[in-house]
Design an enzyme around this catalytic site. Structure first.
Site, PDB file in Angstrom:
ATOM      1  N   GLU A 163       0.731  -1.169   0.087  1.00 36.67           N
ATOM      2  CA  GLU A 163       0.070   0.168   0.078  1.00 36.67           C
ATOM      3  C   GLU A 163       0.735   1.105  -0.026  1.00 36.67           C
ATOM      4  O   GLU A 163       0.555   2.339   0.948  1.00 36.67           O
ATOM      5  CB  GLU A 163      -1.046   0.069   1.322  1.00 36.67           C
ATOM      6  N   GLU A 268      -5.960 -11.485  -0.567  1.00 42.16           N
ATOM      7  CA  GLU A 268      -6.784 -10.829   0.369  1.00 42.16           C
ATOM      8  C   GLU A 268      -8.378 -10.978  -0.128  1.00 42.16           C
ATOM      9  O   GLU A 268      -8.917  -9.839  -0.070  1.00 42.16           O
ATOM     10  CB  GLU A 268      -6.389  -9.438   0.773  1.00 42.16           C
TER      11      GLU A 268
HETATM   12  C1  GLA Z   1      -4.612  -4.836   4.645  1.00 42.25           C
HETATM   13  C2  GLA Z   1      -3.644  -5.509   5.004  1.00 42.25           C
HETATM   14  C3  GLA Z   1      -3.829  -6.751   5.630  1.00 42.25           C
HETATM   15  C4  GLA Z   1      -4.853  -6.622   6.477  1.00 42.25           C
HETATM   16  C5  GLA Z   1      -6.021  -5.953   5.875  1.00 42.25           C
HETATM   17  C6  GLA Z   1      -7.131  -5.833   6.925  1.00 42.25           C
HETATM   18  O1  GLA Z   1      -5.268  -5.216   3.206  1.00 42.25           O
HETATM   19  O2  GLA Z   1      -2.702  -5.834   3.675  1.00 42.25           O
HETATM   20  O3  GLA Z   1      -2.610  -7.399   6.170  1.00 42.25           O
HETATM   21  O4  GLA Z   1      -4.545  -5.776   7.755  1.00 42.25           O
HETATM   22  O5  GLA Z   1      -5.769  -4.601   5.598  1.00 42.25           O
HETATM   23  O6  GLA Z   1      -7.274  -6.957   7.658  1.00 42.25           O
END
Ligand code: GLA
Length: 377
Positions: A163, A268
């Site tokens: 990010e 994710e």
């Molecule tokens: C981001 C992070 C993850 C996690 C999510 C929320 O996407 O990359 O590690 O913390 O936020 O769970």
């Protein structure tokens, strides 16, 4: 009479055929996700601390049956692994890696450099002032070398950078960026590569289907490539909703990132069915009882219409992943069952969400069989 006999025989044949084809379907559907996707890409899940410590054996049985890649939800983040300078706590991370090895899984390290869930000391001196550029670079180097070095050859891929780019394509004004400048990205990849030359190295981010973010990420990657910095794949975090992002934009991003010569990973992944709060309502969100109820509408289960929308949406995404299986190397769910999901508490605390593929009793949702069927087509 004869005609009636013929009809009877025809019905019998059809019924027998129906029974066998149904049974065949059950055989296919009883396949696991990892068996179904074995030819296409890794199918992974995130593990939380309870699961890693072995306190949730029912969920771990699902993990072993269905997934062939794992990532730690929290225990490898810098705030967890190096709470204070030089004091590394590898207890959970060691167990996580051991579990992955014992079960022959592709192990992902998450995440080396991220502005969030990072310890404060990383960026400050004893007086609480920002450290110098050199000090921060040294801390990054030490952190990455120690963590990646410990799992050299065992953790196969690292989310080196999480990010760093905003939705408009500009750099996030994190402490790393403020103190070091945009070179912090290149340095992180360099340090990771030094620590384990064989490991795959990834850039991972959310909203990766947004055109602005897409062009920012492309620019950043090209910059790394021009300087001969190793980067292997782009992780597109898949925190999706019923309406957003659009499949078309998601596909454009898969094509654009892979066009840079990189693999694409859907990381994710989960699909929230809950409404986004209207932040302009401000403090109301926590105090207005009616609004709270509106934001948390499915405490007793999902209505059929939502279930249908949920299934179709998951299937549309998996069809897209299958279409691009030549460039997608992994799809990872952000949790195993609905009970584990962070979405129950974000962006509003204490809601009941249904974003994952297994229900609160670890039963596969009907969509799992449908996804498996798509994979086996
Ligand atoms: C981001 C992070 C993850 C996690 C999510 C929320 O996407 O990359 O590690 O913390 O936020 O769970």
């Amino acid at each position: 009479m004869k005609k009636r006999n013929l009809i009877f025989i025809a019905i019998l044949i059809l019924a027998t055929y129906g029974f066998y084809s149904c049974n065949n379907e059950t055989t296919d559907n009883s396949k696991s996700l990892k068996e179904a996707f074995s030819e296409q890409f890794y199918i992974g899940t995130a593990l939380n601390a309870r699961q890693i410590m072995g306190h949730d054996s029912a969920t771990m049985a699902v993990v072993k049956k269905h997934f062939n890649s794992i990532v730690a939800e929290n225990c490898m983040k810098s705030g967890m692994i190096q709470r204070s300078e030089g004091e590394f706590n590898f207890e959970l991370a060691d167990q996580f890696v051991k579990f992955g090895e014992e079960n022959d899984m592709f192990i992902i390290g998450h995440t080396l450099i991220w502005h969030s869930q990072a310890p404060r000391w990383f960026f400050t001196d004893e007086e609480g002032n920002d450290v110098s550029r050199d000090v921060l670079i040294e801390r990054m180097k030490n952190h990455i070398h120690t963590v990646v070095g410990r799992y050299k050859g065992r953790v196969k891929g690292w989310d080196v950078m999480n990010e760093a780019i905003l939705d408009d394509g500009s750099f996030r004004k994190s402490k790393y960026y403020e103190i070091i400048g945009e070179d912090f990205i290149k340095l992180a990849f360099q340090f990771a590569h030094e620590a384990d030359p064989e490991a795959e190295l990834y850039y991972n981010d959310y909203s990766m289907a947004e055109p602005g973010k897409r062009s920012g990420v492309v620019k950043m990657v090209k910059n790394l490539q021009e300087q001969a910095i190793k980067i292997d794949a782009i992780g597109m975090q898949g925190h999706i909703g019923l309406d957003n992002p659009s499949i078309q934009e998601f596909e454009k991003s898969i094509e654009t990132y892979s066009g840079l010569g990189l693999k694409v990973m859907v990381t994710e992944l989960e699909l929230t069915v809950l409404p986004m709060p209207d932040w302009s309502a401000g403090a109301e969100i926590s105090t207005d009882y009616e609004y709270q109820k509106e934001l948390n509408p499915y405490t007793e289960g999902l209505p059929d219409s939502v279930n249908v929308a949920f299934e179709n949406r998951y299937l549309d995404f998996f069809k897209l992943f299958l279409k691009h299986q030549d460039v997608i190397s992994r799809v990872t769910l952000w949790g195993v069952n609905d009970n584990n999901s962070w979405k129950n508490n974000w962006p509003v605390r204490g809601r009941t969400d249904y974003p994952l593929l297994f229900d609160r009793n670890n039963e596969p949702k009907p969509v799992v069989a449908k996804i498996i069927k798509e994979a086996l087509k």
